[in-house]
Design a protein around this motif. Structure first.
Motif, mmCIF file in Angstrom:
data_model
loop_
_atom_site.group_PDB
_atom_site.id
_atom_site.type_symbol
_atom_site.label_atom_id
_atom_site.label_comp_id
_atom_site.label_asym_id
_atom_site.label_seq_id
_atom_site.Cartn_x
_atom_site.Cartn_y
_atom_site.Cartn_z
ATOM 1 N N TYR A 1 40.537 4.323 40.376
ATOM 2 C CA TYR A 1 40.946 4.480 41.127
ATOM 3 C C TYR A 1 41.634 5.821 42.238
ATOM 4 N N HIS A 2 42.396 6.100 40.743
ATOM 5 C CA HIS A 2 42.490 7.715 41.298
ATOM 6 C C HIS A 2 41.862 9.153 40.192
ATOM 7 N N LEU A 3 40.575 8.891 40.481
ATOM 8 C CA LEU A 3 40.476 9.820 39.628
ATOM 9 C C LEU A 3 38.347 9.573 40.083
ATOM 10 N N LYS A 4 37.926 7.700 40.688
ATOM 11 C CA LYS A 4 36.777 7.886 40.252
ATOM 12 C C LYS A 4 35.280 8.582 40.248
ATOM 13 N N ASN A 5 35.410 8.460 38.525
ATOM 14 C CA ASN A 5 34.233 8.994 37.741
ATOM 15 C C ASN A 5 34.651 8.343 36.524
ATOM 16 N N ARG A 6 34.062 7.863 36.075
ATOM 17 C CA ARG A 6 33.676 6.810 34.122
ATOM 18 C C ARG A 6 34.846 8.200 33.660
ATOM 19 N N GLU A 7 33.516 8.867 33.011
ATOM 20 C CA GLU A 7 34.283 9.829 32.277
ATOM 21 C C GLU A 7 35.628 11.065 32.488
ATOM 22 N N ASP A 8 35.948 10.962 33.549
ATOM 23 C CA ASP A 8 37.751 11.275 33.720
ATOM 24 C C ASP A 8 38.832 9.641 33.331
ATOM 25 N N THR A 9 37.879 8.461 33.763
ATOM 26 C CA THR A 9 38.712 7.959 33.737
ATOM 27 C C THR A 9 38.766 7.793 32.106
ATOM 28 N N GLU A 10 37.829 7.115 31.278
ATOM 29 C CA GLU A 10 37.673 7.106 29.959
ATOM 30 C C GLU A 10 38.731 8.449 29.139
ATOM 31 N N ASP A 11 38.784 9.820 30.452
ATOM 32 C CA ASP A 11 40.066 10.704 28.930
ATOM 33 C C ASP A 11 41.021 10.335 29.542
ATOM 34 N N VAL A 12 41.579 10.201 30.521
ATOM 35 C CA VAL A 12 42.838 10.020 30.721
ATOM 36 C C VAL A 12 43.394 8.284 30.216
ATOM 37 N N PHE A 13 42.011 7.399 30.051
ATOM 38 C CA PHE A 13 42.562 6.302 29.151
ATOM 39 C C PHE A 13 43.160 6.308 27.918
ATOM 40 N N GLN A 14 42.602 7.440 27.221
ATOM 41 C CA GLN A 14 43.015 7.731 26.127
ATOM 42 C C GLN A 14 43.906 8.589 25.895
ATOM 43 N N ASN A 15 44.562 9.077 26.764
ATOM 44 C CA ASN A 15 45.662 10.219 26.518
ATOM 45 C C ASN A 15 46.463 9.194 26.961
ATOM 46 N N VAL A 16 46.211 8.327 27.632
ATOM 47 C CA VAL A 16 47.750 7.356 28.224
ATOM 48 C C VAL A 16 47.274 6.325 26.939
ATOM 49 N N PHE A 17 47.029 5.811 26.235
ATOM 50 C CA PHE A 17 47.405 4.785 24.912
ATOM 51 C C PHE A 17 47.532 5.552 23.921
ATOM 52 N N LEU A 18 47.092 7.122 23.483
ATOM 53 C CA LEU A 18 47.939 7.511 22.689
ATOM 54 C C LEU A 18 49.205 8.061 23.220
ATOM 55 N N LYS A 19 49.360 7.966 24.232
ATOM 56 C CA LYS A 19 51.075 8.422 24.271
ATOM 57 C C LYS A 19 51.986 7.169 24.215
ATOM 58 N N TYR A 20 51.220 5.884 24.330
ATOM 59 C CA TYR A 20 51.496 4.953 23.796
ATOM 60 C C TYR A 20 51.757 4.550 22.581
ATOM 61 N N MET A 21 50.751 5.227 21.722
ATOM 62 C CA MET A 21 51.019 5.267 20.060
ATOM 63 C C MET A 21 52.044 5.958 20.305
ATOM 64 N N LEU A 22 52.325 6.904 20.457
ATOM 65 C CA LEU A 22 53.424 8.027 20.365
ATOM 66 C C LEU A 22 54.536 7.841 20.438
#
Length: 161
Positions: A24-45
């Motif tokens: 909803y914020h980024l409006k495309n799949r590629e950017d969504t996947e990049d940020v998605f991975q970063n969110v769960f990386l932050k969660y992991m750390l």
């Protein structure tokens, strides 16, 4: 750092929600996947203990929204992506509401966030206030103004309150 089973559970439980927020914020799949991975990386750390699942969910929402905002402001993302890319993504169950979804995506960020959290994720105004760090009455005002903008944009169609 969190253990593997805890990370897998969180990804399984919250992946769809985080992807939707990012899209909803980024409006495309590629950017969504990049940020998605970063969110769960932050969660992991993150070593921060959560009071309960709702606290964990709210934390992930806040991190996802902030990560999207940071990404949008970044050097590589300053050019706007047309909403036409939205048509490529098959939003499960939202195909018939494309016009409303596009109108919500076109709202300024402060309205888009509260509208999304209220109508798509089912949060109350007080919960949204805690997630976004705003007063409950401010959330009510943002919801009201956002609904008004949507009503105007959609040609007077009724927005369910």
């Amino acid at each position: 750092m969190r253990d593997e089973s805890e990370i897998n559970r969180a990804v399984e439980e919250y992946a769809d929600m985080v992807r939707r927020v990012c899209f909803y914020h980024l409006k495309n799949r590629e950017d969504t996947e990049d940020v998605f991975q970063n969110v769960f990386l932050k969660y992991m750390l993150c070593d921060k203990p959560f009071k309960d699942r709702e606290h964990e969910k709210a934390w992930l929402l806040r991190v996802a929204i902030n990560a999207c905002k940071d990404y949008v402001k970044s050097f590589f993302r300053r050019n706007a992506i047309p909403l036409e890319t939205l048509r490529e993504m098959e939003a499960g169950g939202m195909e018939e509401h494309r016009e409303v979804l596009e109108a919500v995506l076109a709202l300024p960020g402060k309205y888009k966030d509260v509208i999304y959290l209220h109508y798509y994720e089912g949060y109350s105004a007080s919960e949204i206030g805690r997630i976004l760090g705003k007063k409950e009455n401010t959330v009510y005002s943002l919801l009201s103004r956002g609904r008004g903008m949507l009503k105007e944009e959609l040609g007077g169609e009724r927005i369910h309150e």
